[in-house]
Design a protein around this motif. Structure first.
Motif, PDB file in Angstrom:
ATOM      1  N   TYR A  38       6.261  -9.291  -1.702  1.00 16.04           N
ATOM      2  CA  TYR A  38       6.293  -9.036  -0.484  1.00 16.04           C
ATOM      3  C   TYR A  38       6.334  -7.642  -0.186  1.00 16.04           C
ATOM      4  N   LEU A  39       6.924  -6.649  -0.826  1.00 12.64           N
ATOM      5  CA  LEU A  39       6.706  -5.340  -0.588  1.00 12.64           C
ATOM      6  C   LEU A  39       5.363  -4.594  -0.883  1.00 12.64           C
ATOM      7  N   ILE A  51      13.029   1.451   1.932  1.00 13.14           N
ATOM      8  CA  ILE A  51      13.653   0.252   1.023  1.00 13.14           C
ATOM      9  C   ILE A  51      13.911   0.877  -0.309  1.00 13.14           C
ATOM     10  N   LEU A  52      15.358   0.952  -0.912  1.00 14.45           N
ATOM     11  CA  LEU A  52      15.632   1.163  -2.492  1.00 14.45           C
ATOM     12  C   LEU A  52      15.749   0.110  -3.039  1.00 14.45           C
ATOM     13  N   ARG A  71       3.133   2.720  -8.890  1.00 19.93           N
ATOM     14  CA  ARG A  71       2.045   3.324  -8.262  1.00 19.93           C
ATOM     15  C   ARG A  71       1.978   3.433  -6.945  1.00 19.93           C
ATOM     16  N   LYS A  72       2.046   1.944  -6.261  1.00 21.25           N
ATOM     17  CA  LYS A  72       1.737   1.901  -4.917  1.00 21.25           C
ATOM     18  C   LYS A  72       2.742   1.745  -3.734  1.00 21.25           C
ATOM     19  N   LEU A  73       3.865   1.562  -4.382  1.00 23.03           N
ATOM     20  CA  LEU A  73       4.915   1.193  -3.219  1.00 23.03           C
ATOM     21  C   LEU A  73       5.373   2.359  -2.567  1.00 23.03           C
ATOM     22  N   ARG A  74       5.482   3.389  -2.951  1.00 18.85           N
ATOM     23  CA  ARG A  74       5.806   4.953  -2.725  1.00 18.85           C
ATOM     24  C   ARG A  74       5.097   4.918  -1.294  1.00 18.85           C
ATOM     25  N   LYS A  75       3.886   4.744  -1.211  1.00 21.95           N
ATOM     26  CA  LYS A  75       3.185   4.825   0.180  1.00 21.95           C
ATOM     27  C   LYS A  75       3.564   3.686   1.277  1.00 21.95           C
ATOM     28  N   ARG A  76       4.412   2.549   0.951  1.00 26.55           N
ATOM     29  CA  ARG A  76       4.892   1.718   1.738  1.00 26.55           C
ATOM     30  C   ARG A  76       6.563   1.964   1.969  1.00 26.55           C
ATOM     31  N   LYS A  77       6.910   3.157   1.663  1.00 28.69           N
ATOM     32  CA  LYS A  77       8.139   3.528   1.910  1.00 28.69           C
ATOM     33  C   LYS A  77       9.223   2.705   1.129  1.00 28.69           C
ATOM     34  N   VAL A  78       8.715   2.347  -0.042  1.00 34.68           N
ATOM     35  CA  VAL A  78       9.755   1.620  -1.140  1.00 34.68           C
ATOM     36  C   VAL A  78      10.014   2.524  -2.206  1.00 34.68           C
ATOM     37  N   ARG A  79      11.225   2.766  -2.602  1.00 31.52           N
ATOM     38  CA  ARG A  79      11.552   3.605  -3.868  1.00 31.52           C
ATOM     39  C   ARG A  79      12.229   2.434  -4.965  1.00 31.52           C
ATOM     40  N   ILE A  80      11.659   2.487  -6.190  1.00 26.40           N
ATOM     41  CA  ILE A  80      12.207   1.831  -7.214  1.00 26.40           C
ATOM     42  C   ILE A  80      12.816   2.340  -8.114  1.00 26.40           C
TER      43      ILE A  80
END
Length: 187
Positions: A38-39, A51-52, A71-80
């Motif tokens: 989803y993310l 989102i964390l 690699r890619k979710l940082r651009k979608r404002k997601v931090r893992i």
């Protein structure tokens, strides 16, 4: 019902007792994989909340396609945030090369302790080296000779990672910080 889009509106915590973690591991794997999917299709705007996604006991979730997400979710404002007891556990689940790729995509690495020598050496290399100047003095009956030399030494010696006590080592792209733990339950 909990669905991944619920993350846009509220915080979701899934808490499983340690004793039941192995039993619920397949379910947690599915939940995490669907959330990552989803993310990855999330359209983030400047007004979107960050989102964390904190993944504790990460290896117990099973093998996830996490490297691409890192690699890619940082651009979608997601931090893992991946939490694990040991880098060796990551190597067992993902292999050394994939673990190295994962680690390269973490902006911050927080170390509470590391007990195995391979992990200590890896973290010392990750923390980096600094230049150390040394002087040696030779004295003979006729003269005194001073020799200056420069060498590179670890910023944090590998063995120090097993004796952090009340400290956390935070490794980031600008260097290393030694932080003092602040135990919330002591206040």
């Amino acid at each position: 019902a909990i669905t991944p889009p619920s993350l846009e509106e509220c915080s979701i915590f899934i808490v499983i007792e340690d004793a039941k973690l192995k039993l619920y591991s397949p379910l947690l794997h599915i939940i995490t994989a669907q959330t990552l999917e989803y993310l990855s299709s999330r359209t983030a705007t400047k007004d979107s909340m960050t989102i964390l996604l904190a993944l504790d006991e990460f290896v117990s979730l099973g093998h996830l396609e996490i490297t691409e997400a890192l690699r890619k979710l940082r651009k979608r404002k997601v931090r893992i945030m991946v939490l694990t007891q040991s880098i060796a556990d990551l190597d067992m689940m993902y292999g050394r090369l994939e673990r190295m790729s994962m680690m390269a995509n973490f902006k911050y690495v927080a170390v509470l302790s590391a007990n195995d020598s391979d992990t200590q050496e890896y973290l010392a290399r990750l923390a980096g080296r600094h230049e150390v100047q040394s002087t040696s003095v030779s004295i003979s009956a006729r003269s005194t000779t001073r020799t200056h030399s420069k060498s590179k030494d670890y910023i944090i010696d590998p063995h120090e990672f097993s004796h952090l006590g009340n400290h956390i080592i935070l490794i980031h792209d600008r260097g290393v910080l030694r932080l003092k733990k602040d135990f919330y339950y002591k206040h």
